[in-house]
Write a protein that holds these residues in place. Structure first.
Motif, PDB file in Angstrom:
ATOM      1  N   ASN A  11      37.882  28.081  33.666  1.00 56.46           N
ATOM      2  CA  ASN A  11      38.978  28.809  34.304  1.00 56.46           C
ATOM      3  C   ASN A  11      38.852  30.340  34.322  1.00 56.46           C
ATOM      4  O   ASN A  11      39.793  31.025  34.700  1.00 56.46           O
ATOM      5  CB  ASN A  11      40.316  28.426  33.652  1.00 56.46           C
ATOM      6  N   GLY A  13      36.836  31.839  36.262  1.00 52.60           N
ATOM      7  CA  GLY A  13      36.573  32.181  37.658  1.00 52.60           C
ATOM      8  C   GLY A  13      35.105  32.072  38.052  1.00 52.60           C
ATOM      9  O   GLY A  13      34.664  32.712  39.014  1.00 52.60           O
ATOM     10  N   LYS A  14      34.348  31.219  37.356  1.00 55.66           N
ATOM     11  CA  LYS A  14      32.921  31.062  37.669  1.00 55.66           C
ATOM     12  C   LYS A  14      32.702  30.573  39.103  1.00 55.66           C
ATOM     13  O   LYS A  14      31.886  31.116  39.825  1.00 55.66           O
ATOM     14  CB  LYS A  14      32.250  30.092  36.672  1.00 55.66           C
ATOM     15  N   SER A  15      33.463  29.524  39.461  1.00 54.91           N
ATOM     16  CA  SER A  15      33.300  28.966  40.808  1.00 54.91           C
ATOM     17  C   SER A  15      33.698  29.973  41.869  1.00 54.91           C
ATOM     18  O   SER A  15      33.051  30.083  42.913  1.00 54.91           O
ATOM     19  CB  SER A  15      34.164  27.714  40.978  1.00 54.91           C
ATOM     20  N   THR A  16      34.781  30.702  41.601  1.00 58.10           N
ATOM     21  CA  THR A  16      35.258  31.701  42.570  1.00 58.10           C
ATOM     22  C   THR A  16      34.187  32.777  42.767  1.00 58.10           C
ATOM     23  O   THR A  16      33.906  33.188  43.891  1.00 58.10           O
ATOM     24  CB  THR A  16      36.578  32.333  42.077  1.00 58.10           C
ATOM     25  N   ASP A  31      42.862  25.212  39.519  1.00 60.91           N
ATOM     26  CA  ASP A  31      43.637  25.803  38.426  1.00 60.91           C
ATOM     27  C   ASP A  31      43.431  25.070  37.107  1.00 60.91           C
ATOM     28  O   ASP A  31      43.761  25.578  36.051  1.00 60.91           O
ATOM     29  CB  ASP A  31      45.141  25.786  38.764  1.00 60.91           C
ATOM     30  N   THR A  36      34.629  22.689  37.247  1.00 55.74           N
ATOM     31  CA  THR A  36      33.217  22.820  37.610  1.00 55.74           C
ATOM     32  C   THR A  36      32.381  21.968  36.653  1.00 55.74           C
ATOM     33  O   THR A  36      32.058  22.394  35.570  1.00 55.74           O
ATOM     34  CB  THR A  36      32.753  24.281  37.499  1.00 55.74           C
ATOM     35  N   ASP A 120      42.271  42.523  39.122  1.00 57.82           N
ATOM     36  CA  ASP A 120      42.713  42.647  40.518  1.00 57.82           C
ATOM     37  C   ASP A 120      43.333  44.005  40.802  1.00 57.82           C
ATOM     38  O   ASP A 120      43.376  44.458  41.934  1.00 57.82           O
ATOM     39  CB  ASP A 120      43.751  41.562  40.858  1.00 57.82           C
ATOM     40  N   ALA A 144      36.885  38.482  41.395  1.00 57.14           N
ATOM     41  CA  ALA A 144      36.145  37.531  42.241  1.00 57.14           C
ATOM     42  C   ALA A 144      36.981  37.134  43.449  1.00 57.14           C
ATOM     43  O   ALA A 144      36.450  36.942  44.540  1.00 57.14           O
ATOM     44  CB  ALA A 144      35.762  36.301  41.422  1.00 57.14           C
ATOM     45  N   THR A 145      38.295  37.059  43.248  1.00 59.20           N
ATOM     46  CA  THR A 145      39.184  36.673  44.355  1.00 59.20           C
ATOM     47  C   THR A 145      39.169  37.719  45.463  1.00 59.20           C
ATOM     48  O   THR A 145      39.088  37.386  46.638  1.00 59.20           O
ATOM     49  CB  THR A 145      40.637  36.497  43.852  1.00 59.20           C
TER      50      THR A 145
HETATM   51  P1  GDP Z   1      35.960  28.222  36.604  1.00 58.07           P
HETATM   52  O1  GDP Z   1      36.572  27.059  35.883  1.00 58.07           O
HETATM   53  O2  GDP Z   1      35.463  29.240  35.635  1.00 58.07           O
HETATM   54  O3  GDP Z   1      34.921  27.843  37.614  1.00 58.07           O
HETATM   55  O4  GDP Z   1      37.174  28.957  37.378  1.00 58.07           O
HETATM   56  P2  GDP Z   1      37.640  28.868  38.923  1.00 58.07           P
HETATM   57  O5  GDP Z   1      36.724  29.637  39.798  1.00 58.07           O
HETATM   58  O6  GDP Z   1      37.903  27.434  39.260  1.00 58.07           O
HETATM   59  O7  GDP Z   1      38.996  29.691  38.857  1.00 58.07           O
HETATM   60  C1  GDP Z   1      40.046  29.338  37.975  1.00 58.07           C
HETATM   61  C2  GDP Z   1      41.346  29.975  38.459  1.00 58.07           C
HETATM   62  O8  GDP Z   1      41.251  31.410  38.340  1.00 58.07           O
HETATM   63  C3  GDP Z   1      41.674  29.685  39.919  1.00 58.07           C
HETATM   64  O9  GDP Z   1      43.069  29.502  40.025  1.00 58.07           O
HETATM   65  C4  GDP Z   1      41.225  30.957  40.634  1.00 58.07           C
HETATM   66  O10 GDP Z   1      41.937  31.181  41.823  1.00 58.07           O
HETATM   67  C5  GDP Z   1      41.544  32.015  39.585  1.00 58.07           C
HETATM   68  N1  GDP Z   1      40.739  33.246  39.762  1.00 58.07           N
HETATM   69  C6  GDP Z   1      39.404  33.326  39.918  1.00 58.07           C
HETATM   70  N2  GDP Z   1      39.020  34.600  40.099  1.00 58.07           N
HETATM   71  C7  GDP Z   1      40.138  35.361  40.059  1.00 58.07           C
HETATM   72  C8  GDP Z   1      40.402  36.764  40.211  1.00 58.07           C
HETATM   73  O11 GDP Z   1      39.529  37.591  40.437  1.00 58.07           O
HETATM   74  N3  GDP Z   1      41.708  37.153  40.082  1.00 58.07           N
HETATM   75  C9  GDP Z   1      42.716  36.261  39.854  1.00 58.07           C
HETATM   76  N4  GDP Z   1      43.952  36.758  39.747  1.00 58.07           N
HETATM   77  N5  GDP Z   1      42.507  34.938  39.727  1.00 58.07           N
HETATM   78  C10 GDP Z   1      41.240  34.486  39.836  1.00 58.07           C
END
Ligand code: GDP
Length: 169
Positions: A11, A13-16, A31, A36, A120, A144-145
């Protein structure tokens, strides 16, 4: 090929980030922590250099059910990449698992940078300083967003880029 691994807690943000770097939505963003599961790869090009980006599974050593498999995948991913982007969550702050993974990377003499995601806005910038407790010289704040500072991250990857050795007979 020079390979960059994206690692971090579920969570963060790796995938993002992976999707942002890949320029299209190919990793599953959710969420729910731990979405991943499987490794994804993408060949990126920046400053005329090609490199592979690998989105590893997250590590959550507290999650009993998936513990064994995740630890296995996590360690396997360590052998695969030449350079690591250790992604941490600026909204959540420093987590003991961030420190643990930092130590594992150091023990294994892996090169890495710490990248604080979810910065952000300016307000969140102040939380980034916390991560200096990891004992690194630099933390790169990104979103990342929003794609903020992703170019700085790519520049940093290129600074650490190592050309493949020529194969000679
Ligand atoms: P992973 O489990 O590490 O791959 O995380 P995800 O990429 O699935 O992201 C987990 C959550 O964090 C999602 O709800 C994304 O939208 C959120 N997220 C990712 N990057 C950012 C960012 O730069 N800013 C914010 N506010 N949320 C983010």
């Amino acid at each position: 090929m020079f390979t960059v691994g994206i690692i971090g807690r579920p969570n963060v943000g790796k995938s993002t980030l992976f999707n942002r770097l890949a320029g299209k939505r190919i990793a599953i963003v959710d969420d729910m922590p731990g979405v991943t599961r499987d490794r994804l790869e993408y060949i990126a090009e920046w400053e005329g250099k090609k490199f592979k980006i690998v989105d590893t599974c997250g590590y959550d050593l507290r999650e009993e059910l998936l513990k064994k498999e995740m630890i296995k995948q996590f360690y396997a991913s360590l052998d695969e990449a030449d350079f690591f982007v250790l992604l941490v969550d600026a909204k959540e702050g420093l987590h003991p698992l961030d420190e643990m993974v930092c130590n594992i990377l150091r023990e294994r003499e892996k090169k890495f940078i710490v990248v604080a995601n979810k910065v952000d806005n300016e307000k969140l910038q102040s939380f980034v300083a916390d991560f200096y407790q990891l004992g690194v010289e630099e933390i790169i704040p990104i979103s990342a967003t929003h794609g903020k500072n992703v170019d700085i991250l790519l520049d940093k990857i290129i600074e650490n880029y190592v050309e493949d050795e020529e194969v000679t007979d």
